[in-house]
Enzyme design. Structure first.
Site, PDB file in Angstrom:
ATOM      1  N   THR A 126      42.228  14.065 114.606  1.00  0.00           N
ATOM      2  CA  THR A 126      42.709  12.927 113.832  1.00  0.00           C
ATOM      3  C   THR A 126      41.603  11.911 113.753  1.00  0.00           C
ATOM      4  OG1 THR A 126      43.879  10.837 114.174  1.00  0.00           O
ATOM      5  CG2 THR A 126      44.070  12.443 115.925  1.00  0.00           C
ATOM      6  N   ASP A 128      41.825   9.025 112.904  1.00  0.00           N
ATOM      7  CA  ASP A 128      42.332   7.709 113.304  1.00  0.00           C
ATOM      8  C   ASP A 128      42.350   7.519 114.819  1.00  0.00           C
ATOM      9  OD1 ASP A 128      42.729   7.081 110.669  1.00  0.00           O
ATOM     10  OD2 ASP A 128      44.865   7.535 110.664  1.00  0.00           O
ATOM     11  N   ARG A 163      31.166 -16.547 100.241  1.00  0.00           N
ATOM     12  CA  ARG A 163      32.314 -15.724  99.896  1.00  0.00           C
ATOM     13  C   ARG A 163      32.898 -15.036 101.115  1.00  0.00           C
ATOM     14  NH1 ARG A 163      29.884 -12.449  94.802  1.00  0.00           N
ATOM     15  NH2 ARG A 163      30.216 -14.067  93.255  1.00  0.00           N
ATOM     16  N   MET A 170      40.199   2.676 107.195  1.00  0.00           N
ATOM     17  CA  MET A 170      41.310   3.603 107.430  1.00  0.00           C
ATOM     18  C   MET A 170      42.120   3.204 108.663  1.00  0.00           C
ATOM     19  SD  MET A 170      39.901   7.397 106.480  1.00  0.00           S
ATOM     20  CE  MET A 170      38.723   7.335 107.811  1.00  0.00           C
ATOM     21  N   ARG A 275      35.438   9.422 105.901  1.00  0.00           N
ATOM     22  CA  ARG A 275      35.762  10.708 106.528  1.00  0.00           C
ATOM     23  C   ARG A 275      34.854  11.835 106.059  1.00  0.00           C
ATOM     24  NH1 ARG A 275      41.658  10.907 106.131  1.00  0.00           N
ATOM     25  NH2 ARG A 275      41.364  12.569 107.605  1.00  0.00           N
TER      26      ARG A 275
END
Lengths: 342, 342, 342, 342
Positions: A126, A128, A163, A170, A275
């Site tokens: 994963t 993540d 700015r 992700m 990824r």
């Protein structure tokens, strides 16, 4: 002995390193034959295979993606899916299966083992990093590196112009990529899905940063949500996306910051860039060791297990337990990092 | 409270990240004043200080090296060194010291604490990753990444020409950089200081690699030695260096391979390139957390401790214990990686 | 002699390299004193200066952004702007001005020279590479490199999943970044502002690419427009942005592709990432040589000129001519590249 | 029509980009068949071919090296070499030849055309950028980028320690890589083969740099020579290398600096790392355009020509003229860059 290998779910740098390690050690040390299945569970479901020997894995270590292809095909949602897989494996003479994937992919492996006694070994994947049984999963370090480099570059612009720069990274359910890349990149605000954020608090960090130094960089995980969840849905620009897009919360937040602080704000959505590409050295090391230990599990007849990283060791844990709980960011860790906000 | 900070020994990507984290948290959360000492122990020895406040640490997170400067000055080798440091600290009103460094630097901190009761907290630093109390030290991941990228590039040439490519990487006493970058880069031979190598074995891997695929890449730690140690000294080209140079074993090995296998061989010595430049995201994360926890130690009055990584946690260990033993590559791990040799 | 230096407009990797070269050569070879003006034309307009000597330019070569700061302040839009600048320069004793900037910045320099006889030398700066008098401008190569690396990474995902990947890059009026990065990254469609695109044609390239190989990558310049311009404005999701955003055409196109081909499509908007960070070696070389030649112009009393690249030579061209015409992509070149579409 | 393609000489990032462009345009626009020859002139000499169609060139754009292999086989040194090539081409039905290579490779093409009327088109390739007919050759920008990144990293160490850092880069006869990377990397001394250097002058730059700032970085081309050429040969450590090695002059110079200035000095020899790995965006652009124009030459029947870069245009020049003269660094350019020495 004939061993099947498949990769399921979203792609992730390091998949090829796992495959290579499995095949190199399996062939050289244990004399195994390998059968590659194409596109995750679709392969065994439809009997779609690819040859998988030492020449087939040459040169794939540094390459992103997966030579076996991947898909989100879930046999649990198909009639007789699990049984058809068992039958196909039997017909092909595949005696054990190494499944490389996330929660869903490994869940199927558990069912296959429980219901039909198919010997399975799992390798967690994963990007993540949200799997609880392992310190890290491969692909995560690469994603963090890419996001950090982007944040580094944005500092230049933040320094020269006034700015606010919002970077959406992700992380639908867990904020690991946002937390690591935000900290490593010196972001001034980091927002994660684990803790609903208060737009007013974000704006106050933005304002205090402008006072102290140059323009702030805000890193937001794609799954982060404002405290008052309705705000997002009520915002017309988001609503008009039709279906939810990766760029959602970053764009929304930039507009909120502009509206509330009067400062210009711009959004960068890194998206799939995170990824793809060659895995980092860390991910190649981890993925390779996962592969070596997974094939050892097969050799030891130690099925139903998933390989995992604990400190610097590769250990084995029951697949079922491993995928039971999502690993989210500990509030204490988020607070530790919070010293850099504003 | 006034806290001193110094960085000692060879430079290492992540030093600035530690310094920044210490100052940001120390000032913001605990209201400390900081005094930076210049060039490691030379600073407190000579009372040479630099201002260290929040503006001074702005923007240093991504920068290699150390804003405090470093040196290998060892006060233990100077008359009254330790006492002079104590006196200078007292004169400056510095009540606690955060020392960032390797074995030598931390050893002085231990003596300072033991003999004069100066409260010290240690942050481990070794690019070679050879400190036993911690899973990893910062700087190591960056060095491995740089070496891996170089090896990646060399594959192209190895593929197009029939030349053995020898890459000499850092690691005098421990082979961690060679092992990790060699594995991640897909090297065909990896030689480490922990295990004397047999030139004939190396040549046989080289030969078998040529048969199986394209030209081999040999990664050798600078501290690796052939089984018959005299060989190096007898080789005239090496002898003529006068004093030992970084490029020693790589050059020597390339010549041996040429002589014994008849294949052309070329050497790349990465040298200082490995320890310079911006730290990787992993190293920035680790170094920052080390810094945050080190200043927590000061706040908790928990002196004589060193921060260390265990899994994903930062823990505290006694400095004296931490530096007692060199962390070398476990023979079992070296064998695990050996499946890719040849 | 006292020489003023300013940087105007959007930031661009290489600005610091120009400043450093101007100062190093100006001080060492010609004995000049320098006055840095802060934030483009705002500096001379308000008499806001920064010291600019050799220590001030040390270490800035590899850094993005500009140590002088930048702004889009246009003195032509202020009452008596040009005269106030002239007066401030006179009061400060600044006898010549080196202005580094794009069309707007250099336009002011021309007026200043024409109306008040202030001796000006121009250095061209546009990340979009759309200035006609020079083969390339610095910053462009860096931007192309960053975009190409992102496209490289996206190939991995395109290979593993069946998703169209749309990458929106910089380029409001000229498609140079899209063209160069799209070609270098092996994109399957490249869309530029110079030529309105036909959505049906894009969809047909997308479809044919899917048949021939894996999922396509579509690179689109932010200023690219569909043939039927109204389509964009009629699309509600775009309209809801309020004011036009960088992410406009990419998002819009992805939705069109999804609707028309039935394939999933995702967008990455690189945004400011493209203009930040360290300049490429090419840009440092070009920017440095521009700086060296600009200060030579001052020494030669050759005012009203802009330095420019022709082949491998740095030449001088009249500022007024140089900025007269936008350099857009030649249709023949776009067609040459078109062999890779689909 | 059947067209042959070969790549000769040392490998160079961008070779695959040329091959891909030739094949894509040749097949799609002109309907050609292609025959790839393996390992430079060895291919046609021995009739060793590889299939070369659109699937064969898919995905090779970002890859270093050459899918056709390369060698330094020179048919002019073989009995009847040229005639045998002609016969093999005839036997295979190859009607035209695209030869990608340096001086030697293109020289054979000229002979083949002159003596046997074999229609040849040349594509220049030299990583050293020393071919006079073209502004740049592909591969050069990549090499400069790699060397510059290494120099960037070394600044960190130079800043933290008091060591002279010598970096030896490629360039036997021309100093382009040293000059560009040295300038881009902010080196304090750059030594090139075109101008013999005075060791005393180098030492004086080293000493003045130490006084002005931190430790100096010295970039030296592998072909650079001291004014008194005998010095090198008399130095025993160099002599003992047996045959000349890449690491020669860098090591030698570091020792001289140590001996004469009393400062420690260290050498990094980048070696083959500079010519490997993925080509930069600039090199992919240039190589692709060279390929497109080379196949246009074939289509136009414009043989005996080599494609070349002039400004931003690709032009055609006679092969024979193009390779006649080595392009070395102009003394005026070297002097221009010299403002940064010391």
């Amino acid at each position: 002995m004939k061993v099947g290998v498949l990769t399921g779910g979203g792609d992730c740098p390091g998949l090829n390193a796992v495959i290579r390690a499995v095949v190199r050690k399996g062939v050289q040390e244990y004399g195994y034959d390998f059968t590659g299945f194409r596109d995750g569970w679709r392969g065994p479901l439809e009997g779609d295979t690819v040859p998988l020997d030492i020449p087939a894995v040459r040169g794939i270590l540094p390459r992103g993606g997966t030579v076996l292809g991947s898909s989100r095909t879930n046999p649990l949602k198909q009639r007789d899916g699990i049984r058809r897989i068992k039958d196909n494996l039997a017909a092909l003479g595949v005696e054990a299966l190494i499944t490389i994937g996330g929660e869903d992919t490994l869940g199927v492996a558990t069912r296959l083992a429980d219901e039909y006694g198919v010997p399975c070994v799992g390798v967690p994947k994963t990007i993540d990093n949200d799997l609880s049984a392992t310190d890290y999963t491969f692909g995560f370090d690469t994603a963090v590196g890419i996001a950090t480099e982007a944040i580094d570059r944005l500092h230049t612009t933040a320094e020269s112009h006034m700015r606010v720069l919002v970077v959406e990274v992700m992380g639908r359910h867990a904020g690991w990529i946002a937390l690591h890349s935000g900290l490593a990149g010196g972001a001034n605000v980091i927002l994660i899905p684990e803790q609903r954020f208060d737009v007013e608090q974000v704006c106050s960090w933005v304002t205090s940063r402008f006072r102290a130094s140059y323009a702030p960089i805000v890193v937001v995980a794609e799954g982060a949500m404002p405290r008052d969840g309705d705000m997002v849905l009520k915002d017309e620009s988001l609503d008009s996306y039709g279906h939810v897009r990766l760029s959602g919360v970053g764009e929304w937040l930039a507009k909120q910051i502009e509206k509330r602080t009067g400062n210009e704000a711009r959004t960068t959505v890194l998206g799939h860039v995170q990824r793809g590409g060659t895995p980092s050295a860390f991910d190649r090391w981890l993925a390779t060791r996962f592969g070596l230990h997974a094939v050892d599990c097969v050799h030891d007849g130690d099925f139903g297990k998933m390989v995992a990283l604990r400190g610097t060791d590769i250990v084995r844990v029951p697949i079922a337990e491993a995928t039971a709980r999502l690993k989210t960011v500990d509030p204490a860790l988020y607070e530790e990092v919070g010293v850099f906000f504003g």
